[in-house]
Design a protein around this motif. Structure first.
Motif, PDB file in Angstrom:
ATOM      1  N   ILE A   1       0.862  -1.181   0.000  1.00  0.00           N
ATOM      2  CA  ILE A   1       0.000   0.000   0.000  1.00  0.00           C
ATOM      3  C   ILE A   1       0.900   1.233   0.000  1.00  0.00           C
ATOM      4  N   SER A   2       0.382   2.339  -0.516  1.00  0.00           N
ATOM      5  CA  SER A   2       1.162   3.575  -0.601  1.00  0.00           C
ATOM      6  C   SER A   2       1.196   4.297   0.745  1.00  0.00           C
ATOM      7  N   THR A   3       2.067   5.278   0.855  1.00  0.00           N
ATOM      8  CA  THR A   3       2.128   6.101   2.069  1.00  0.00           C
ATOM      9  C   THR A   3       0.803   6.815   2.286  1.00  0.00           C
ATOM     10  N   ASP A   4       0.194   7.317   1.225  1.00  0.00           N
ATOM     11  CA  ASP A   4      -1.108   7.994   1.351  1.00  0.00           C
ATOM     12  C   ASP A   4      -2.174   7.041   1.881  1.00  0.00           C
ATOM     13  N   GLU A   5      -2.195   5.827   1.371  1.00  0.00           N
ATOM     14  CA  GLU A   5      -3.180   4.829   1.829  1.00  0.00           C
ATOM     15  C   GLU A   5      -2.933   4.460   3.290  1.00  0.00           C
ATOM     16  N   PHE A   6      -1.674   4.338   3.642  1.00  0.00           N
ATOM     17  CA  PHE A   6      -1.290   4.000   5.021  1.00  0.00           C
ATOM     18  C   PHE A   6      -1.749   5.094   5.987  1.00  0.00           C
ATOM     19  N   LEU A   7      -1.457   6.351   5.652  1.00  0.00           N
ATOM     20  CA  LEU A   7      -1.833   7.470   6.515  1.00  0.00           C
ATOM     21  C   LEU A   7      -3.347   7.660   6.552  1.00  0.00           C
ATOM     22  N   GLU A   8      -4.004   7.387   5.448  1.00  0.00           N
ATOM     23  CA  GLU A   8      -5.459   7.513   5.393  1.00  0.00           C
ATOM     24  C   GLU A   8      -6.116   6.517   6.338  1.00  0.00           C
TER      25      GLU A   8
END
Length: 204
Positions: free
Chosen positions: A50-57
């Protein structure tokens, strides 16, 4: 005869505060334990699935009171200092040309970005290695067998000519099963710079 040394990164070169980071996360999240879902997302992120954006989301949805900057701070809390004498040791080892040097680390994008920003000699460190593998870039993670087999195959290495250093017992166990020689380093009492004193018989 050892021809290749495979190093972990955290608690081998850069110091980590694993226990402190866990306690800090529990405090900031106001929970008693990390849920199975959180641990799963952490693992997905470590593998680059998963991307950093997905992780933070994911964390933003679960802990809306915390800003993204606060979440990143929680995630990076584990990372501490990188003593420069360890870089000097590595540079001397590289200059000797006695061994092929490989880094194999479970490292994610946020952590490596923090390291690039805060460890000024990161590129110098990276350039000491013949191969440099971060889990989120190769979509493989320790202690799974496939990540070790990938490194061995990719570099045309013989298992019994490799020496692997890691602070995690599970990672060491997998390497041992593959007949790779190992050092389960204890960061509280041992230092990578004492490699040839600690394991002198293997390198004789």
């Amino acid at each position: 005869m050892i021809k290749t040394i495979i190093f972990d990164f955290g608690n081998v070169f850069i110091n980590l505060d694993i226990e402190g980071a866990k306690n800090y996360a529990l405090e900031k999240f106001d929970v008693n334990a990390l849920s199975d879902e959180m641990l799963a997302f952490n693992s997905f992120y470590e593998q680059g699935l998963i991307s950093t954006d997905e992780f933070l989301e994911f964390y933003s949805e679960n802990f809306p009171k915390l800003s993204k900057d606060e979440l990143i701070d929680v995630w990076n809390y584990i990372l501490k200092d990188f003593p420069k004498y360890r870089l000097e040791f590595l540079k001397e080892l590289k200059a000797s040309s006695k061994y092929k040097l490989i880094l194999l680390s479970n490292t994610n994008e946020l952590h490596i970005n923090w390291i690039k920003q805060n460890i000024l000699f990161y590129e110098e460190f990276k350039n000491c290695f013949d191969a440099f593998y971060l889990s989120h870039e190769i979509n493989l993670v320790k202690p799974n067998t496939d990540i070790f087999e990938f490194v061995l195959d990719e570099n045309d290495l013989k298992n019994n000519e490799c020496f692997f250093i890691d602070d995690n017992q599970d990672n060491i166990n997998t390497a041992n099963k593959l007949k790779v020689k190992t050092w389960h380093i204890n960061p509280a009492t041992e230092d990578i710079t004492n490699l040839f004193k600690t394991k002198d018989k293997l390198f004789a």
